[in-house]
Design an enzyme around this catalytic site. Structure first.
Site, PDB file in Angstrom:
ATOM      1  N   GLY A  46       0.833  -1.198   0.000  1.00 17.30           N
ATOM      2  CA  GLY A  46       0.000   0.000   0.000  1.00 17.30           C
ATOM      3  C   GLY A  46       0.866   1.246   0.000  1.00 17.30           C
ATOM      4  N   GLN A  51       3.284   9.927   0.774  1.00 18.59           N
ATOM      5  CA  GLN A  51       4.565   9.232   0.969  1.00 18.59           C
ATOM      6  C   GLN A  51       5.557   9.502  -0.163  1.00 18.59           C
ATOM      7  OE1 GLN A  51       2.420   5.352   1.999  1.00 18.59           O
ATOM      8  NE2 GLN A  51       4.288   5.176   3.201  1.00 18.59           N
ATOM      9  N   CYS A  94       5.617  -0.132   7.369  1.00 18.60           N
ATOM     10  CA  CYS A  94       5.271   1.032   6.547  1.00 18.60           C
ATOM     11  C   CYS A  94       6.491   1.413   5.724  1.00 18.60           C
ATOM     12  CB  CYS A  94       4.864   2.190   7.454  1.00 18.60           C
ATOM     13  SG  CYS A  94       4.454   3.695   6.569  1.00 18.60           S
ATOM     14  N   LEU A  95       6.275   1.734   4.442  1.00 17.15           N
ATOM     15  CA  LEU A  95       7.406   2.098   3.580  1.00 17.15           C
ATOM     16  C   LEU A  95       8.089   3.376   4.062  1.00 17.15           C
ATOM     17  CD1 LEU A  95       5.929   1.231   0.054  1.00 17.15           C
ATOM     18  CD2 LEU A  95       7.607  -0.064   1.373  1.00 17.15           C
ATOM     19  N   HIS A 136      -4.794   1.774   7.370  1.00 15.03           N
ATOM     20  CA  HIS A 136      -3.418   2.280   7.489  1.00 15.03           C
ATOM     21  C   HIS A 136      -3.178   3.404   6.472  1.00 15.03           C
ATOM     22  CE1 HIS A 136       1.133   1.452   7.843  1.00 15.03           C
ATOM     23  NE2 HIS A 136       1.033   2.258   6.806  1.00 15.03           N
ATOM     24  N   GLU A 137      -3.634   3.191   5.230  1.00 13.38           N
ATOM     25  CA  GLU A 137      -3.398   4.188   4.173  1.00 13.38           C
ATOM     26  C   GLU A 137      -4.263   5.439   4.369  1.00 13.38           C
ATOM     27  OE1 GLU A 137      -0.825   3.829   2.474  1.00 13.38           O
ATOM     28  OE2 GLU A 137      -0.510   1.728   2.922  1.00 13.38           O
ATOM     29  N   HIS A 140      -2.673   7.734   6.654  1.00 18.95           N
ATOM     30  CA  HIS A 140      -1.631   8.565   6.021  1.00 18.95           C
ATOM     31  C   HIS A 140      -2.221   9.871   5.474  1.00 18.95           C
ATOM     32  CE1 HIS A 140       2.151   6.406   6.069  1.00 18.95           C
ATOM     33  NE2 HIS A 140       1.625   5.297   5.598  1.00 18.95           N
TER      34      HIS A 140
END
Ligand code: ZN
Length: 174
Positions: A46, A51, A94-95, A136-137, A140
């Site tokens: 994701g 990001q 998480c990236l 989660h996204e 963000h």
């Protein structure tokens, strides 16, 4: 498509609220293509536009495990309409927080409305990994990271380590 640089915490942009889009035009489609390529090459399941430094309410997700059968989901202006009372726990990463993982408890299912890649309004009922990934996204897009659900002590420890990692990378670049 072009691969973009992923922004790593701590960075103030990751704490900003992303803006709702008016429509899905060519520019937004290109953004989604770039995000998908960036996510696949990371690799991750994701990615939110913030990001890669774009404060727009756009998310790409692909939870399919097989390399050959890609199944991307594009979410523009996603709104979570309902969250289940039942909860589930996943070990999240998480990236933007490379190398850090923690067990996070979230509603096990959620209902979502969004606009798809072709500009069509859609509804989705998600459960399991997809429900966690969506939440989660969407976090963000509101400037929230999974570490915000941890104790202050754990959160501060992760941020401290990330700061140190960032410093080391900068030193190599110089
Ligand atoms: Zn993330």
């Amino acid at each position: 498509m072009a691969k973009k640089k992923i922004i790593i915490e701590p960075d103030p942009i990751l704490r900003k609220k992303s803006i709702k889009l008016e429509k899905v035009d060519m520019e937004v489609k290109k953004l989604m293509d770039d995000m998908l390529e960036t996510m696949y090459s990371a690799p991750g399941i994701g990615l939110a536009a913030v990001q890669i430094g774009i404060l727009k309410r756009v998310i790409v997700i692909d939870i399919s495990k097989e390399e050959t059968k890609k199944n991307p989901l594009f979410l523009v202006n996603p709104v979570i309409k309902h969250k289940s009372k039942s909860l589930s726990v996943y070990e999240e990463g998480c990236l933007s927080l490379p190398g850090h993982y923690a067990e996070i408890e979230r509603p096990a299912e959620c209902n979502l409305s969004y606009i798809d890649y072709d500009g069509k309004e859609r509804d989705l009922h998600a459960k399991g990994l997809l429900a966690t990934c969506i939440q989660h996204e969407v976090d963000h897009l509101n400037g929230v990271l999974f570490i915000d659900y941890l104790s202050k002590l754990k959160k501060d420890m992760i941020i401290k380590k990330l700061k140190k990692q960032k410093k080391e990378i900068d030193q190599i670049v110089i």
